[in-house]
Design an enzyme around this catalytic site. Structure first.
Site, PDB file in Angstrom:
ATOM      1  N   GLU A 197       0.808  -1.207   0.000  1.00 40.59           N
ATOM      2  CA  GLU A 197       0.000   0.000   0.000  1.00 40.59           C
ATOM      3  C   GLU A 197       0.847   1.265   0.000  1.00 40.59           C
ATOM      4  O   GLU A 197       0.614   2.181  -0.770  1.00 40.59           O
ATOM      5  CB  GLU A 197      -0.907  -0.026   1.239  1.00 40.59           C
ATOM      6  CG  GLU A 197      -1.955   1.050   1.276  1.00 40.59           C
ATOM      7  CD  GLU A 197      -3.078   0.821   0.274  1.00 40.59           C
ATOM      8  OE1 GLU A 197      -3.105  -0.270  -0.340  1.00 40.59           O
ATOM      9  OE2 GLU A 197      -3.900   1.737   0.102  1.00 40.59           O
ATOM     10  N   ASP A 198       1.843   1.302   0.863  1.00 41.84           N
ATOM     11  CA  ASP A 198       2.573   2.554   1.076  1.00 41.84           C
ATOM     12  C   ASP A 198       3.899   2.648   0.338  1.00 41.84           C
ATOM     13  O   ASP A 198       4.412   3.731   0.116  1.00 41.84           O
ATOM     14  CB  ASP A 198       2.802   2.785   2.576  1.00 41.84           C
ATOM     15  CG  ASP A 198       1.484   2.974   3.305  1.00 41.84           C
ATOM     16  OD1 ASP A 198       0.630   3.708   2.775  1.00 41.84           O
ATOM     17  OD2 ASP A 198       1.301   2.369   4.362  1.00 41.84           O
TER      18      ASP A 198
END
Ligand code: MN
Length: 488
Positions: free
Chosen positions: A75-76
């Site tokens: 996600e990051d």
């Protein structure tokens, strides 16, 4: 020293291979998050290390800790699933993907959907280890909320209180649950938090004095009776649960005896009863306050003996007596359950039947997972009891709405609001325009298009599955306007 070693030190049991895995995941995540910062300005990677450490402390296996180190790389750090698969294999990727999926669920205060969101949360996780990672991730985030912008802070705190803490509770992870609640309590109910905080502060100071004295007397009595192996500890009721009890007791703190409780942990069940005898011989018990949750466990599986005694100097204190195993189960719940399952043979299984029974739907999920391949397509396999005849769909904002099987966009629209239902002119499912009699499937994202002049038609009665939708449509077709209730 490399911090990977700090994490390895915390693992309950680990092979050389496990250590290697942790070092590799640590280095991989550190590189992936390099240069990223948290709201507080500190390196993003600090969050990753904190999560991995609390996982290790919970006693989960090395693979789950490694997945904890990698939980934000999709996600990051925008790494691909292929990269993780290549470096760490299917099963770690499975955990990381699960955590990432859970991160997409949002709770925005639609109370009637809370329970379905909790269920959906567990279901989408597919593996209880995914839930455990997500809970520890949330714990660290919620413990650093002061740096987060206010609007987001409030949403996260509320979501933690309504979704995450109840899930931790159901998994029997009471320590984690308490921490999640206390961090969120502060932001969701700031006024009440302050009030309880002050009450507790006064109580704590008064209590701590005589607790010290009490410790001494008790330790002496135990030693004289030949009980050598015990630990003496005290716990202060956590703020949010004190708050709830305080409301139940009409805000009379004097009636709550377990604000501070002494805890005696011994080796055997036999010792628990011997200690109870010693305590009652030394101090006078309050009548009607002796609870034997060892012989009769609480419905959630909790075991301990509780008694409340007069300390002799005007004080009243609750004493909890339990074995180490009961203590770990009470603190770590399913995490310790999984650990015992992993480290021992099948004969210890019996001891956990009580806990297992009480984890009902979670246990069902675990059972069910054994029969489902771990390679995707799980939504098609959602056939556990509690999902029978139910579908979970999303609003474009990510809210979960649960509907009966074969529901249509019409049902969905009325589930959101009758006004939206009454003005449906079209619907999009997963960004595509669909007919209004389309049957919704698990995981569909549904968007309703409304028009001022649109109104229900008799055909809608064939499309609608829910009582609510049908009721509103009928009322509209009869032209009676809003429903009026008459009581006779
Ligand atoms: Mn995270």
């Amino acid at each position: 020293m490399n911090k990977a070693e700090d994490i390895i030190k915390l693992l309950r049991k680990h092979s050389k291979k496990d250590d290697e895995l942790i070092r590799k995941a640590y280095a991989f995540a550190e590189k992936a998050h390099a240069g990223q910062k948290r709201y507080s300005g500190e390196p993003y990677f600090n969050h990753i290390v904190a999560v991995a450490k609390s996982l290790a402390l919970l006693g989960v296996n090395a693979e789950t800790v490694a997945a904890g180190l990698l939980h934000d790389v999709l996600e990051d750090a925008h790494l691909s699933t292929d990269q993780i698969k290549k470096e760490f294999g299917e099963s770690i990727l499975f955990l990381v993907e699960g955590v990432t999926k859970l991160g997409k669920l949002k709770y925005r205060g639609l109370d009637r959907h809370v329970e379905s969101l909790r269920k959906f949360f567990i279901a989408i996780a597919q593996d209880v280890n995914v839930v455990i990672i997500k809970l520890t991730d949330r714990l660290h985030n919620v413990s650093t909320l002061e740096h987060v912008p206010e609007l987001k802070r409030k949403r996260i705190a509320l979501e933690t209180l309504e979704i995450y803490a109840p899930i931790a509770d159901r998994l029997g992870m009471w320590k984690l649950k308490a921490e999640l609640e206390d961090h969120s309590f502060k932001y969701v109910y700031p006024k009440e938090y302050k009030e309880i905080h002050n009450i507790l502060k006064d109580r704590k100071n008064a209590s701590e004095e005589y607790l010290k004295k009490f410790h001494k007397t008790l330790a002496k009595a135990m030693a004289e009776s030949g009980i050598k192996h015990f630990t003496l500890d005290h716990r202060i009721k956590h703020l949010y649960s004190l708050y709830q009890k305080w409301l139940r007791y009409n805000k009379d703190i004097e009636k709550i005896y377990d604000v501070v409780a002494l805890r005696i942990v011994v080796h055997t069940i036999e010792d628990c009863y011997r200690v109870l005898g010693i305590v009652h011989k030394t101090w006078r018990p309050l009548p009607g306050r002796i609870k034997d949750y060892i012989a009769l466990p609480k419905p959630n599986g909790y075991q301990s003996i509780h008694t409340t005694i007069f300390t002799g100097d005007g004080g009243i204190v609750e004493i909890q007596i339990r074995t180490k195993e009961m203590h770990e189960k009470a603190e770590y719940g399913i995490a310790s359950h999984l650990m015992y399952k992993e480290t021992s043979g099948s004969n210890t299984k019996e001891k956990y039947t009580e806990l297992e029974k009480n984890l009902s739907w979670i246990e069902q999920l675990i059972e069910w997972q054994k029969h489902v391949s771990k390679t995707g397509e799980y939504l098609e396999h959602l056939k556990m009891d509690f999902f029978k005849n139910q579908v979970f769909v999303f609003t474009p904002m990510g809210d979960v709405i649960d509907l009966p099987e074969d529901s249509s966009p019409i049902d969905f629209a009325y589930a959101i609001h009758s006004d939206i239902g009454n003005h449906v002119s079209g619907a999009r499912v997963n960004k595509k325009m669909v007919a209004l009699n389309t049957k919704l499937k698990n995981g569909d994202i549904v968007e309703i298009i409304t028009k001022e002049g649109a109104k229900p038609s008799s055909k809608w009665l064939d499309y609608a599955k829910t009582h609510m939708a049908r009721k509103h449509i009928r009322v509209h077709l009869q032209g009676v306007g809003p429903i009026k209730r008459f009581f006779s």
